[in-house]
Design a protein around this motif. Structure first.
Motif, PDB file in Angstrom:
ATOM      1  N   SER A  29       0.885  -1.133   0.000  1.00 56.62           N
ATOM      2  CA  SER A  29       0.000   0.000   0.000  1.00 56.62           C
ATOM      3  C   SER A  29       0.882   1.128   0.000  1.00 56.62           C
ATOM      4  N   GLY A  30       1.050   1.370  -1.039  1.00 51.30           N
ATOM      5  CA  GLY A  30       1.824   2.567  -1.221  1.00 51.30           C
ATOM      6  C   GLY A  30       1.318   3.251  -2.445  1.00 51.30           C
ATOM      7  N   VAL A  31       1.641   4.518  -2.573  1.00 53.31           N
ATOM      8  CA  VAL A  31       1.167   5.265  -3.724  1.00 53.31           C
ATOM      9  C   VAL A  31       2.222   6.272  -4.108  1.00 53.31           C
ATOM     10  N   SER A  32       2.425   6.396  -5.434  1.00 52.98           N
ATOM     11  CA  SER A  32       3.297   7.439  -5.936  1.00 52.98           C
ATOM     12  C   SER A  32       2.561   8.157  -7.043  1.00 52.98           C
ATOM     13  N   GLY A  33       2.831   9.419  -7.203  1.00 56.80           N
ATOM     14  CA  GLY A  33       2.212  10.180  -8.274  1.00 56.80           C
ATOM     15  C   GLY A  33       0.915  10.803  -7.805  1.00 56.80           C
ATOM     16  N   ALA A  34       0.885  12.083  -7.737  1.00 59.48           N
ATOM     17  CA  ALA A  34      -0.324  12.745  -7.260  1.00 59.48           C
ATOM     18  C   ALA A  34      -1.281  13.058  -8.385  1.00 59.48           C
ATOM     19  N   LEU A  75      10.125   7.144 -11.027  1.00 60.57           N
ATOM     20  CA  LEU A  75       9.680   7.698 -12.300  1.00 60.57           C
ATOM     21  C   LEU A  75       8.555   8.718 -12.098  1.00 60.57           C
ATOM     22  N   LEU A  76       7.585   8.349 -11.281  1.00 63.04           N
ATOM     23  CA  LEU A  76       6.448   9.233 -11.050  1.00 63.04           C
ATOM     24  C   LEU A  76       6.871  10.507 -10.330  1.00 63.04           C
ATOM     25  N   GLU A  77       7.839  10.378  -9.463  1.00 61.04           N
ATOM     26  CA  GLU A  77       8.328  11.552  -8.731  1.00 61.04           C
ATOM     27  C   GLU A  77       9.110  12.485  -9.646  1.00 61.04           C
ATOM     28  N   GLU A  78       9.871  11.885 -10.565  1.00 60.87           N
ATOM     29  CA  GLU A  78      10.734  12.689 -11.436  1.00 60.87           C
ATOM     30  C   GLU A  78       9.984  13.265 -12.636  1.00 60.87           C
ATOM     31  N   LYS A  79       9.098  12.459 -13.228  1.00 63.54           N
ATOM     32  CA  LYS A  79       8.486  12.845 -14.492  1.00 63.54           C
ATOM     33  C   LYS A  79       7.027  13.288 -14.364  1.00 63.54           C
ATOM     34  N   HIS A  80       6.424  13.090 -13.217  1.00 63.77           N
ATOM     35  CA  HIS A  80       5.057  13.574 -12.956  1.00 63.77           C
ATOM     36  C   HIS A  80       4.044  13.062 -13.971  1.00 63.77           C
ATOM     37  N   TYR A  81       4.122  11.793 -14.292  1.00 61.52           N
ATOM     38  CA  TYR A  81       3.110  11.202 -15.165  1.00 61.52           C
ATOM     39  C   TYR A  81       1.738  11.314 -14.499  1.00 61.52           C
ATOM     40  N   PRO A  82       0.675  11.531 -15.279  1.00 62.57           N
ATOM     41  CA  PRO A  82      -0.670  11.689 -14.698  1.00 62.57           C
ATOM     42  C   PRO A  82      -1.305  10.348 -14.356  1.00 62.57           C
ATOM     43  N   ILE A  83      -0.664   9.604 -13.490  1.00 62.49           N
ATOM     44  CA  ILE A  83      -1.138   8.270 -13.126  1.00 62.49           C
ATOM     45  C   ILE A  83      -0.547   7.917 -11.766  1.00 62.49           C
ATOM     46  N   SER A  84      -1.228   7.086 -11.019  1.00 70.01           N
ATOM     47  CA  SER A  84      -0.754   6.686  -9.688  1.00 70.01           C
ATOM     48  C   SER A  84      -0.402   5.205  -9.675  1.00 70.01           C
ATOM     49  N   LEU A  85       0.468   4.845  -8.767  1.00 76.40           N
ATOM     50  CA  LEU A  85       0.946   3.465  -8.647  1.00 76.40           C
ATOM     51  C   LEU A  85       0.320   2.770  -7.451  1.00 76.40           C
ATOM     52  N   ILE A  86      -0.079   1.530  -7.662  1.00 74.88           N
ATOM     53  CA  ILE A  86      -0.509   0.639  -6.587  1.00 74.88           C
ATOM     54  C   ILE A  86       0.567  -0.433  -6.454  1.00 74.88           C
ATOM     55  N   ARG A  87       1.190  -0.495  -5.317  1.00 71.45           N
ATOM     56  CA  ARG A  87       2.215  -1.517  -5.104  1.00 71.45           C
ATOM     57  C   ARG A  87       1.568  -2.894  -5.045  1.00 71.45           C
ATOM     58  N   GLY A  88       2.179  -3.862  -5.686  1.00 69.15           N
ATOM     59  CA  GLY A  88       1.598  -5.197  -5.680  1.00 69.15           C
ATOM     60  C   GLY A  88       2.591  -6.251  -6.105  1.00 69.15           C
TER      61      GLY A  88
END
Length: 582
Positions: free
Chosen positions: A212-217, A294-307
């Motif tokens: 449960s983690g999330v990256s990318g706002a 990647l999400l932190e550096e490039k700010h893609y418009p998508i969020s990550l679900i760890r799994g």
């Protein structure tokens, strides 16, 4: 391939496996000093059958097995022979732990593979380490052995700290990358490859399900805001401040057996306006940190679900919101709840993936063959897995989920593309949940799964709300704006109960009310949305004229009619959250 000449050999062992062996062999090595680089090199032979191995007796034995286990037809002999030669394989994975902490797994099917840890490079599927000291465990995970006298060799080598500067062996690193890249290119040849599909039955035996983690706002395009307001005793209200989020919950990269890098997968799904996706590589968490960066550096418009997808000898288990690896290799086929509980204790959501996939002899472990005594330990079931066949796998998975609902278990339904490459997303199911712009996707997913509020849909969402003051069920419809899907003007609503099933034809541009008196004694109810079987019949129903077509089950929209069986699954558009009235 030899180990880097700058390394010194720490341990070497060889062994032999006979046909039919399934299980694991663990080598425990006490490291005599501290190493700053390590190479775990494993190789084996006899991966495939040879022409001479495929005898008439073998063909007959495997055909009998397929017929008995999967109710499969008798395949043409030459077609089945080619399947045996090219699809069935010896399958062995390798996993490493350092001081009982997971440091990597190689799932990709290579007869010669390195788990390589250097200052410049770490093999896909492995977690970078600063140094190596203490106790190293290397486990050989054997899923299938085709032939007797299958030889294997394991060599562990390393560079001790303080023994001079290492001249990086780029030849070795390039060889490791090339081997993985070639395997990825092979996977990419299929339109929707996965580790089960790659060893599937002959083409004539399996009908594909469309394509449960999330990256990318950030968040992707809004998936259909709802204007429905009010309260509901069933808890099925969607307010104007709520939006639907499209999730892709089953995806693989080069960290296991996919052909896409972490960046390529992220960019591919973001381009299709997916709001959040799970990385679920087989038996490794190595891609999680890479995508977070990647999400932190490039700010893609998508969020990550760890799994992660636990790939065991007896079935595949999807874990979502899993931030820390939980060992699975001691799994008990008859007490899988022990693993479910261990993952849940780490905050993970636990589900069964593609429960009816073809397994042995094509891909051992893909079919779920565990004995679950208590399904309350299961959070969700993947009712649609897109690379898998529609009737043999997905329809049976959907029926299993429904039967568990009507047996009293509250289990959530999900879908998964099981991406291993750039497979077509248009026309496929996705999982939708309620959320807010900028909301924490891990928390939103946890809430959706635990409250059983997911929609498995091709793009049209059916919403239900109980109206106590009028004793009615309000049906409304939302366009999720899924890429490649056009919401039809008319459709068929089916309300599935344990003993009775009702239907009515609807126009998707207006709400529909149905009397709850007709549903008396039917609890719980599974709301389903299907394509209209006959537009002319539906239009006639909406105009309150009679229609003899049985697919149009009502003489007027909002009037329910009991039917004996569900419509054909090919026309299913949406599976909505289960409605509990009592």
């Amino acid at each position: 391939m030899t180990t880097d000449q700058n390394y010194q050999q720490i341990y070497r062992v060889g062994g032999m496996l006979d046909a039919g062996f399934v299980g694991q062999i663990t080598y425990t090595i006490s490291l005599d000093q501290v190493y700053d680089e390590l190479d775990i090199h494993f190789s084996f032979d006899k991966r495939l059958y040879s022409e001479s191995d495929v005898t008439p007796e073998l063909i007959d034995r495997l055909q009998t097995l397929c017929t008995a286990k999967y109710n499969a037809p008798t395949y043409p002999v030459e077609e089945f022979r080619q399947t045996i030669l090219h699809e069935m394989k010896t399958e062995i994975h390798t996993m490493a732990e350092l001081n009982d902490n997971f440091i990597g797994c190689i799932h990709r099917q290579l007869t010669d593979r390195h788990m390589l840890y250097t200052k410049e490079f770490t093999s896909d599927g492995c977690l970078a380490q600063d140094t190596f000291s203490g106790v190293l465990k290397v486990t050989v995970l054997v899923f299938n052995v085709l032939l007797d006298n299958t030889q294997y060799t394991l060599t562990v080598s390393g560079h001790p700290v303080g023994q001079g500067v290492i001249a990086p062996n780029f030849n070795l690193m390039d060889t490791v990358k090339t081997a993985a890249g070639n395997a990825g290119a092979s996977n990419a040849a299929g339109s929707a490859d996965n580790s089960c599909e790659a060893e599937s039955a002959p083409a004539s035996a399996v009908a594909t399900a469309g394509s449960s983690g999330v990256s990318g706002a950030g968040s992707a395009a809004t998936a259909g805001d709802s204007s429905t307001t009010g309260s509901s005793s069933a808890g099925n209200t969607v307010t104007a401040s709520t939006r639907f989020k499209r999730l892709e919950l089953h995806n693989h990269t080069v960290e296991s057996d996919g052909s896409l890098t972490c960046q390529e997968l992220t960019e591919y799904l973001a381009a299709d306006h997916v709001d959040a996706f799970a990385i679920t590589d087989h038996n490794t968490t190595s891609g999680q940190k890479k995508i977070e960066q990647l999400l932190e550096e490039k700010h893609y418009p998508i969020s990550l679900i760890r799994g992660m997808e636990y790939t065991t000898y007896f079935g595949h288990i999807l874990c979502l919101n899993l931030a820390k690896y939980v060992p699975w290799n001691s799994i008990d086929q008859h007490r899988p709840e022990l693993l479910f509980e261990a993952a849940r204790e780490k905050g993970a959501l636990v589900g069964i993936a593609h429960p009816f996939s073809y397994g042995d002899p094509f891909a051992r472990g893909c079919r779920f063959e565990m004995t679950v005594s208590d399904y309350s330990k299961v959070d969700f079931i993947e009712i649609f897995n897109y690379p898998e066949s529609l009737h043999e796998v997905n329809e049976r998975g959907t029926n299993l989920w429904m039967s568990l609902i009507f047996s009293g278990y509250q289990i959530t339904a999900t879908s998964g593309m099981d991406l291993h490459n750039r497979a077509k997303l248009a026309g496929c199911y996705a999982t939708y949940i309620e959320g807010k712009n900028g909301g924490n996707i891990a928390s939103e997913l946890d809430t959706a799964i635990h409250t059983h509020r997911t929609w498995v849909s091709k793009g049209a969402l059916l919403l239900t709300e109980v109206l106590p003051e009028t004793n009615e069920l309000l049906l409304t419809f939302t366009d999720a704006h899924k890429t490649g899907f056009a919401v039809p003007k008319t459709a068929q609503v089916v309300l599935k109960g344990k003993d009775k099933t009702f239907t009515t034809s609807v126009s998707l541009d207006k709400p529909v009310r149905v009397s709850l008196n007709q549903l008396s004694g039917t609890d719980p109810i599974i709301p389903l949305l299907y394509e209209a079987a006959s537009d002319s019949c539906v239009n006639a129903a909406a105009a309150s004229t009679s229609c003899s077509n049985t697919a149009d089950a009502s003489s007027a929209a909002g009037q329910l009619k009991e039917i004996d069986a569900l419509p054909a699954i090919e026309g299913l558009l949406c599976v909505s959250p289960v409605l509990y009235r009592d």
